[in-house]
Design a protein around this motif. Structure first.
Motif, mmCIF file in Angstrom:
data_model
loop_
_atom_site.group_PDB
_atom_site.id
_atom_site.type_symbol
_atom_site.label_atom_id
_atom_site.label_comp_id
_atom_site.label_asym_id
_atom_site.label_seq_id
_atom_site.Cartn_x
_atom_site.Cartn_y
_atom_site.Cartn_z
ATOM 1 N N GLY A 16 41.158 40.351 30.264
ATOM 2 C CA GLY A 16 41.846 39.539 31.274
ATOM 3 C C GLY A 16 43.004 38.782 30.644
ATOM 4 N N ASP A 19 45.829 41.180 29.943
ATOM 5 C CA ASP A 19 46.615 41.489 31.141
ATOM 6 C C ASP A 19 47.656 40.394 31.400
ATOM 7 O OD1 ASP A 19 47.361 42.474 33.785
ATOM 8 O OD2 ASP A 19 46.107 40.849 34.549
ATOM 9 N N GLN A 23 51.606 40.968 31.519
ATOM 10 C CA GLN A 23 52.456 40.568 32.653
ATOM 11 C C GLN A 23 53.597 39.680 32.162
ATOM 12 O OE1 GLN A 23 50.868 39.519 36.506
ATOM 13 N NE2 GLN A 23 48.764 39.874 35.809
ATOM 14 N N ARG A 91 42.639 33.235 38.048
ATOM 15 C CA ARG A 91 41.600 34.123 38.576
ATOM 16 C C ARG A 91 41.144 33.671 39.956
ATOM 17 N NH1 ARG A 91 37.983 33.475 33.266
ATOM 18 N NH2 ARG A 91 38.663 31.388 33.826
ATOM 19 N N CYS A 119 45.747 37.227 38.087
ATOM 20 C CA CYS A 119 45.150 38.233 37.208
ATOM 21 C C CYS A 119 44.867 39.505 38.003
ATOM 22 C CB CYS A 119 43.889 37.708 36.548
ATOM 23 S SG CYS A 119 42.529 37.579 37.653
ATOM 24 N N ARG A 120 44.741 40.605 37.283
ATOM 25 C CA ARG A 120 44.437 41.881 37.939
ATOM 26 C C ARG A 120 43.080 41.777 38.596
ATOM 27 N NH1 ARG A 120 45.012 46.578 33.708
ATOM 28 N NH2 ARG A 120 42.900 46.973 34.417
ATOM 29 N N PRO A 121 42.936 42.188 39.871
ATOM 30 C CA PRO A 121 41.669 42.000 40.583
ATOM 31 C C PRO A 121 40.475 42.624 39.864
ATOM 32 C CG PRO A 121 43.318 43.055 42.007
ATOM 33 C CD PRO A 121 43.979 42.811 40.700
ATOM 34 N N ASP A 122 40.690 43.764 39.216
ATOM 35 C CA ASP A 122 39.561 44.423 38.548
ATOM 36 C C ASP A 122 39.152 43.719 37.260
ATOM 37 O OD1 ASP A 122 42.164 45.395 37.797
ATOM 38 O OD2 ASP A 122 41.178 46.848 36.520
#
Ligand code: PNS
Length: 160
Positions: A16, A19, A23, A91, A119-122
Motif C-alpha cells: 500500500g 502504491d 502515484q 485509505r 490508495c488503490r482499492p485492492d
C-alpha cells in the motif's frame, strides 16, 4: 520534475505504501520516502535502521525514489529533504480526519502543502499494524509486502 516527501512510520513498508510512492512518482517525478517517528505509536517492531533497509528493498527497482530517516516534525524533515510538498495516501475516512488536521498544522507552520492520493482499492485493507499481528502468528503476509520484508518479519518473530 518536482520533488515530494512521503513521510510515515513504515514499520514495515508494505505494498500500500509502495502504491502511494508510485502515484507520487507518476504525478511529480521524484520522491523522498521519510522514515519518521510517530509519537502516538509505541516504539514499534523494527528499528529505524531496519525500516530504512526494508523500505529501500521495497523501492529498489524504482528510479527517482530515495529513502532516509529523519527526526523532528514532518515539515522539518521535508525541508531537510529539499521540498515543501508532502504526499500522503488515504485509505479510509478515519485516515482523512487525522491527515487533514496534520496537513492544516503543517501549512500553518511553514507553508508546506499536503497532497492526498487515494490508495488503490485492492490494497486498502493493508496496514503495518495488521501485518505485524498476522505474521506474529505465523501466517503469511506475502500478498502485502515484498519478499525481503516477509523474510525480515519471519526472522524477527524467530528471535522472540
Ligand atoms: O505511517 P504513519 O504512522 O501514519 O506516519 C505518521 C507520521 C510519522 C508521518 C506522522 O506522525 C508525522 O508526521 N510525525 C512527525 C511529527 C510531526 O510532524 N507532527 C506534527 C503533527 S501536526
Amino acid at each position: 520534475m518536482t520533488k515530494v516527501f512521503v513521510p510515515g512510520s513504515f514499520d514495515p513498508m508494505h505494498l500500500g505504501h509502495l502504491d502511494v510512492v508510485d502515484q507520487a512518482r507518476e504525478i511529480f517525478g521524484e520522491v523522498v520516502v521519510g522514515i519518521l517517528h510517530n509519537p502516538s505509536k509505541p516504539s514499534g517492531m523494527f528499528s529505524v535502521d531496519e525500516r530504512v533497509a526494508l523500505a529501500r528493498a521495497t523501492v529498489a527497482d524504482r528510479t527517482h525514489v530515495t529513502v532516509s530517516a529523519f527526526t523532528g516534525l514532518a515539515v522539518q524533515a521535508a525541508a531537510e529533504a529539499g521540498t515543501s510538498i508532502i504526499v500522503k495516501g488515504l485509505r479510509t475516512a478515519s485516515d482523512f480526519d487525522i491527515e487533514q488536521q496534520m496537513a492544516q498544522n503543517n501549512v500553518a507552520l511553514t507553508g508546506v502543502r499536503t497532497v492526498f492520493v487515494p490508495c488503490r482499492p485492492d490494497l486498502a485493507f493493508i496496514s503495518s499494524r495488521f501485518i505485524r499481528e498476522i505474521s506474529a502468528n505465523g501466517v503469511s503476509v506475502a500478498h502485502m509486502v515484498v519478499p525481503e520484508v516477509e523474510r525480515a518479519l519471519a526472522a524477527k518473530h524467530g528471535e522472540r
